[in-house]
Scaffold this active site. Structure first.
Site, mmCIF file in Angstrom:
data_model
loop_
_atom_site.group_PDB
_atom_site.id
_atom_site.type_symbol
_atom_site.label_atom_id
_atom_site.label_comp_id
_atom_site.label_asym_id
_atom_site.label_seq_id
_atom_site.Cartn_x
_atom_site.Cartn_y
_atom_site.Cartn_z
ATOM 1 N N HIS A 17 41.752 22.476 47.685
ATOM 2 C CA HIS A 17 40.360 22.579 48.440
ATOM 3 C C HIS A 17 40.098 21.332 49.429
ATOM 4 O O HIS A 17 40.095 21.520 50.459
ATOM 5 C CB HIS A 17 39.162 22.644 47.471
ATOM 6 C CG HIS A 17 39.174 23.927 46.835
ATOM 7 N ND1 HIS A 17 38.891 23.978 45.530
ATOM 8 C CD2 HIS A 17 39.265 25.292 47.202
ATOM 9 C CE1 HIS A 17 38.868 25.243 45.217
ATOM 10 N NE2 HIS A 17 39.028 26.059 46.025
ATOM 11 N N LYS A 41 32.342 36.604 40.319
ATOM 12 C CA LYS A 41 33.414 36.097 38.986
ATOM 13 C C LYS A 41 32.551 35.206 38.072
ATOM 14 O O LYS A 41 31.308 34.592 38.338
ATOM 15 C CB LYS A 41 34.357 35.494 39.603
ATOM 16 C CG LYS A 41 34.390 34.357 40.743
ATOM 17 C CD LYS A 41 35.802 34.074 40.977
ATOM 18 C CE LYS A 41 35.686 33.212 42.472
ATOM 19 N NZ LYS A 41 36.894 32.819 43.111
ATOM 20 N N ARG A 90 46.331 30.894 50.914
ATOM 21 C CA ARG A 90 47.856 30.665 50.096
ATOM 22 C C ARG A 90 48.331 31.968 50.116
ATOM 23 O O ARG A 90 47.831 32.878 50.392
ATOM 24 C CB ARG A 90 47.379 30.324 48.566
ATOM 25 C CG ARG A 90 46.682 29.112 48.408
ATOM 26 C CD ARG A 90 45.898 28.945 47.338
ATOM 27 N NE ARG A 90 44.818 30.105 47.268
ATOM 28 C CZ ARG A 90 44.234 30.242 46.295
ATOM 29 N NH1 ARG A 90 44.272 29.741 45.198
ATOM 30 N NH2 ARG A 90 43.093 31.063 46.258
ATOM 31 N N SER A 128 41.607 27.419 41.303
ATOM 32 C CA SER A 128 40.795 27.035 40.221
ATOM 33 C C SER A 128 41.015 27.623 38.794
ATOM 34 O O SER A 128 40.912 27.172 37.846
ATOM 35 C CB SER A 128 39.586 27.176 40.750
ATOM 36 O OG SER A 128 39.207 26.193 41.909
#
Ligand code: ADP
Length: 171
Positions: A17, A41, A90, A128
């Site tokens: 990040h 989430k 990504r 993460s």
């Protein structure tokens, strides 16, 4: 002045990040890291904790600040006067979801432009969620997160280990 937001869950903020934030801060006059209050989430850190970790991580960047938001990301962009939304990409796995969200956001707010920055090679596989798994299993977090985030992860999992499920008394 062009203000850009960089929205996400940041649970917690990683060097991946931060790489995107640094690059965005060189492109735009002001970058606001938007820490989403209630993503679908399940999260490890509270909103306050995620914002604090993000603030500490960007403290050295003069034109970057971090704050929480709730509701639609495009509304947050309008509130802070941002015309640009930055996201990191990504591998191909990010693309479909980002594309879908971008199309929806464009419908909701046609005047906000999305700028996607490709993740740098060394952070392509850093997420993460994977990081939390590694931290939970006691793995080394070097080069993945700033030191204060690594400490917070260790504390979080240590405190979880300190509250085991109640013992079942043996007969
Ligand atoms: P979200 O729940 O919105 O996906 P994240 O905190 O997981 O929030 O990610 C925020 C943004 O940062 C997303 O655009 C995501 O693709 C991007 N991102 C996450 N990890 C990396 C990384 N290692 N390198 C570059 N961008 C990343």
């Amino acid at each position: 002045m062009t203000t850009a937001i960089y929205p996400g869950s940041f649970d917690p903020i990683t060097h991946g990040h931060l790489d995107i934030i640094k690059r965005a801060s060189a492109m735009f006059e002001e970058v606001i890291v938007g820490v989403y209050d209630r993503p679908e989430k399940q999260l490890l850190f509270t909103t306050e904790e995620r914002v604090q970790m993000a603030r500490q991580a960007v403290a050295h960047l003069g034109n970057v600040q971090a704050q929480s938001y709730s509701g639609l990301t495009v509304d947050f962009a309008k509130q802070v006067g941002a015309k640009v939304m930055v996201r990191g990409l990504r591998m191909s796995s990010d693309f479909e979801r980002e594309f879908e969200m971008a199309m929806m956001n464009k419908k909701l707010a046609p005047d906000i432009e999305l700028v996607c920055l490709m993740a740098s090679l060394e952070f392509q596989f850093l997420s993460s969620s994977l990081l939390k798994e590694v931290a939970q299993l006691g793995g080394c977090l070097q080069n993945m997160v700033p030191d204060h985030v690594a400490d917070a992860l260790r504390k979080k999992f240590a405190s979880q280990l300190c509250h085991p499920t109640p013992k079942v008394s043996t007969p």
